[in-house]
Design an enzyme around this catalytic site. Structure first.
Site, mmCIF file in Angstrom:
data_model
loop_
_atom_site.group_PDB
_atom_site.id
_atom_site.type_symbol
_atom_site.label_atom_id
_atom_site.label_comp_id
_atom_site.label_asym_id
_atom_site.label_seq_id
_atom_site.Cartn_x
_atom_site.Cartn_y
_atom_site.Cartn_z
ATOM 1 N N GLY B 7 172.024 93.856 -69.519
ATOM 2 C CA GLY B 7 171.910 95.261 -69.118
ATOM 3 C C GLY B 7 171.647 95.363 -67.636
ATOM 4 C CG LEU B 8 173.456 93.498 -65.195
ATOM 5 C CD1 LEU B 8 174.678 92.705 -64.743
ATOM 6 C CD2 LEU B 8 172.182 92.892 -64.604
ATOM 7 N N GLY B 9 171.984 98.233 -65.648
ATOM 8 C CA GLY B 9 172.012 99.636 -65.252
ATOM 9 C C GLY B 9 171.092 99.886 -64.070
ATOM 10 N N GLY B 12 168.069 97.420 -64.595
ATOM 11 C CA GLY B 12 168.416 96.000 -64.700
ATOM 12 C C GLY B 12 169.076 95.451 -63.441
ATOM 13 C CG ASP B 30 176.299 96.142 -67.576
ATOM 14 O OD1 ASP B 30 175.132 96.578 -67.635
ATOM 15 O OD2 ASP B 30 177.299 96.888 -67.694
ATOM 16 C CG ASN B 86 161.456 103.273 -71.008
ATOM 17 O OD1 ASN B 86 160.369 102.719 -70.825
ATOM 18 N ND2 ASN B 86 162.066 103.977 -70.068
ATOM 19 C CE LYS B 166 157.152 102.505 -68.405
ATOM 20 N NZ LYS B 166 158.192 103.355 -68.916
ATOM 21 C CG ASN B 170 156.666 106.654 -69.570
ATOM 22 O OD1 ASN B 170 156.096 105.730 -68.968
ATOM 23 N ND2 ASN B 170 157.973 106.824 -69.539
ATOM 24 C CD GLU B 173 156.180 109.119 -65.779
ATOM 25 O OE1 GLU B 173 155.965 107.898 -65.827
ATOM 26 O OE2 GLU B 173 157.306 109.617 -65.998
#
Lengths: 294, 294, 294, 294
Positions: B7-9, B12, B30, B86, B166, B170, B173
């Site tokens: 995953g290279l979004g 990533g 990816d 996430n 996490k 959020n 947040e």
């Protein structure tokens, strides 16, 4: 420069020290003789060279108003009074007018930083004329934190703008505290989480929620894991109430700030009359058992 | 060390870069061939020396589960999978069990920092066995921000604890963002305040409310004073919804977090059905005029 | 009995009619000559036999105060003024004192019932001395609904108690309206539910949530299924704001009432500045795309 | 008509009585032999003439599912099961499918009215096919209150719609109870108000807030003025939690319902961990004194 400082409580005492370290000549007055530099407000006025600057740092409301009135008597045209206390901003215009009749200038200064201000500096939000603010600038420069001017000081607007922005600052502060605390309660309630303190500590760097309050919460939990030694009873000093009242005036929806204020009210009740009524209602229609109060 | 990264979004892609700068050998995969280092997951597995570590950084839910399943096929006993996406923490145990049947280890890593992580580092909250976490520690050490370990990294507990913390991060947040934004709206509504941006900027130093989010809000307002170019329409990516759901499970009251979530739902409605009904009711009993919808 | 009635608007006009049907001699005054029985307040006073009773039913605030002042001029010792408008209860004591200086009595009366009051009667909450209230009792008896006295009328306490309880009544009303409307929105959002109107109609009998407001909502939805013809824009007439302000003074937590008030503020905004700031923040840290405002 | 009734608790016991008074032949089964008409579910099935109707009125969740499973064993194709308990609507489709495999029909019925239902009738919201609902209509007609059908009964939609609408009904109920109770707390806090009970009693007629809950609150306060004998500790039976969860799924903002749920959670805590953290934070930055827990 030279200035008078009225009120040497938790805040004023430290401010005198910080100002002196910054090279200013500070003559402090307090009703407690053992820490006061002069014995009366009149003596304070006499000990300062005209045109004088006097910083007021006493409890907001009646005591501040009384102090302003007394200063109007002992000061002279051309002098300048700065109210650095947590006054409601609606008091500022009356105070300015009272002093203005005698030709005395007025600046309102919201001061943030609490007990940390002595060493780290105080965040300052001030209201007043350009001329009056400029005149007091050497004092502000010493009180505010080191670093860029715009990061710890703002001349927010005319008289009243300083305390208004400080009030909003505190309203936000209420909601921030509740936000972190709700999250803490979830961490503490979940068995998977070994140590809520370590989690909150780890948020200090790289995360979206990192902040000074986050670090203080980590510190508090380090000192007292589980917060076993502290009650949830929480006072409020006025700014939160004023923020909600002003939001109503401005027709601005502030549910998280108002909710945080109401949580404090609730924290000070032995039992909640609202919930007693809810429990009573539930019993009425459902025959649900209720807990007797003891 | 050597690792695979699936995953290279937005996240990533930057993590691959930060890991490479830190001296690791990263083989990225990816579905978009132009940025992928290998053409298939199988090729990824073959290009890594056993025992392998593969970091998964794909959208949570079905895509993550599918990726985990595929990795169970192409990896071997003794390998380790880290889910840095996430994911809802309730997915972690099923994922760990799925991989565990083949002798593959599993660590869940909550990653905070967004687009700033490449240069500033990522706040990390991880869950898993001591052994698995220790094995991946060189990767965590490169991803996390510089400074003390405990300020940007926490091994929060067993599998699931990373994503749980996490998620709470959020949730907090959401409420922090609402708190600052309510305060901003008040500053913008009050005529006394000359420039809300300057006020919020000035909170950067010395004040109780200073934080990274406070600085980002000052930055956003500097770029677009009045926020005239931005709509209030606000998406939510899931963690806020999960936080409220888990709070309900844990019986933890979270009114500010829930309120912030509901505000986002409301922001995406053209008109509020709830308020249409309120207006209709008001008209029914009071003969109050209503606005026609257009 | 004989009485004067100042203000023949939506409420006063119907009250004159109900009082006349009940056998009272009502002399109404309004600035609109075509519906007024006399041409001036002085003429009104002259047309009544002493000791007089005058009911004031004009907009709260400045107009009510001005009317009370004028009545103090034209009335005499031994007369009685009843303020039946939606005045803030904090106005009552000043009004009572102003009239009291001339020996004129004062009663504040909170009046509920809206446009339905003409036929169904008005719920009454009054404040004043036992003597003054007793004197006006024949009027209250005609205005209130049929049935047991204690079910539609209360002498709540001294001057101010009537408007205070009416204010709380309206604060509750805000939250009740929101509660039903949130439920309506859920019914309308769920595909399983064929017809939200039919569901809400069915709650009219046997259920815990049955109420007059529930029936009005069913009626509104029957007239306009889907509420397509109505906007969510909702005014507020003051009592909700006062309720929250008084709750703050009394340190009573009122999150549902305050939330309902804030929802009305929000309903009148084209876009929410708070949500614009939230969206801007989200964009800053996450690179999340935002919607441009148009 | 003839029917079986499984579960003779607080609700089922009264329903058996109301159905018998209405001329139905009811064979009740309960694990408590002293009130049960038959000794086993099998005996129940055998005592009914096919095609049978069995009404299930047992605690929601596992016990209801187990009962449905047992009924699938002892009933036959063409029979009909009605779940009148407070089941989560998401259980309905699985239950319907389980029974449907054996050709047994299924209707879900939300039942409101509590202990008052015996004499006043039960508000009914049902889900199922037109055919199944029509078949059970004689039972519904006896259970529902007298008056127009559409005022106490609704066929809300297919299987699940009955419990969904009952869930929303209860969510609304939570918020209504909080609304009245917040108002009560204000009345009780204000010295001007002589007797909050009398005020709330007076709202019974003519006012906008009149309702069954309002009358119950007046009744509760008459029985225990000041509610001195009742604790604010308030349970929740599930529907409120489900309502908020479903609102999240549907992206419907429900701040007053959620807030009312959270207030119940809070009422069951000796002290609030959230408020302990707020107090700790306040102490950290302000040096504000805290109350020690005892």
């Amino acid at each position: 420069m030279q200035l008078g400082l009225v009120g040497l409580g938790k805040m004023g005492f430290n401010m005198r020290e910080r100002l002196r370290r910054g090279g200013h000549e500070v003559i402090g007055y307090d009703t407690r003789a053992e820490i006061s530099d002069v014995s009366t407000l009149t003596a304070l006025a006499e000990s300062l060279s005209a045109p004088r600057i006097v910083w007021v740092m006493v409890p907001s409301g009646a005591i501040t108003t009384e102090t302003i009135r007394s200063l109007a008597d002992v000061l002279s045209a051309g002098d300048l009074v700065i109210d650095g206390g947590n006054s409601r901003y609606t008091d500022d215009l009356p105070h300015a007018e009272l002093l203005g009749k005698k030709g005395i200038g007025y600046v309102d200064a919201g001061v943030s930083g609490g007990v940390w201000g002595l060493t780290e500096g105080y965040g300052l939000m001030v209201g007043g004329s350009d001329e009056d603010v400029a005149r007091a600038m050497p004092i502000f420069d010493t009180l505010r934190p080191e670093g860029a001017l715009e990061d710890g000081f703002v001349h927010a607007g005319p008289v009243g703008a300083g305390h208004f922005t400080k009030m909003v600052h505190n309203g936000i502060e209420y909601a921030l505290m509740t936000a972190y605390s709700e999250g803490y309660e979830m961490l503490a309630a979940e068995d998977l989480v070994r140590d809520p303190q370590a989690v909150i500590q780890a948020w200090s760097n790289g995360t979206v929620v990192r902040s000074w309050l986050q670090q203080l919460l980590a510190k508090a939990l380090k000192e007292d894991p589980g917060l076993g030694g502290i009650s949830g009873y929480t006072e409020d000093s006025g700014e939160g109430r004023w923020t909600v009242e002003e939001a109503i005036r401005l027709r601005v929806p502030v549910p998280t700030i108002a909710g945080s204020l109401f949580d404090r009210f609730r924290s000070r009740q032995d039992d909640s009359p609202t919930m007693k009524a809810v429990a009573a209602l539930r019993n009425q229609f459902g025959g649900h058992s209720v807990k007797s109060s003891q």
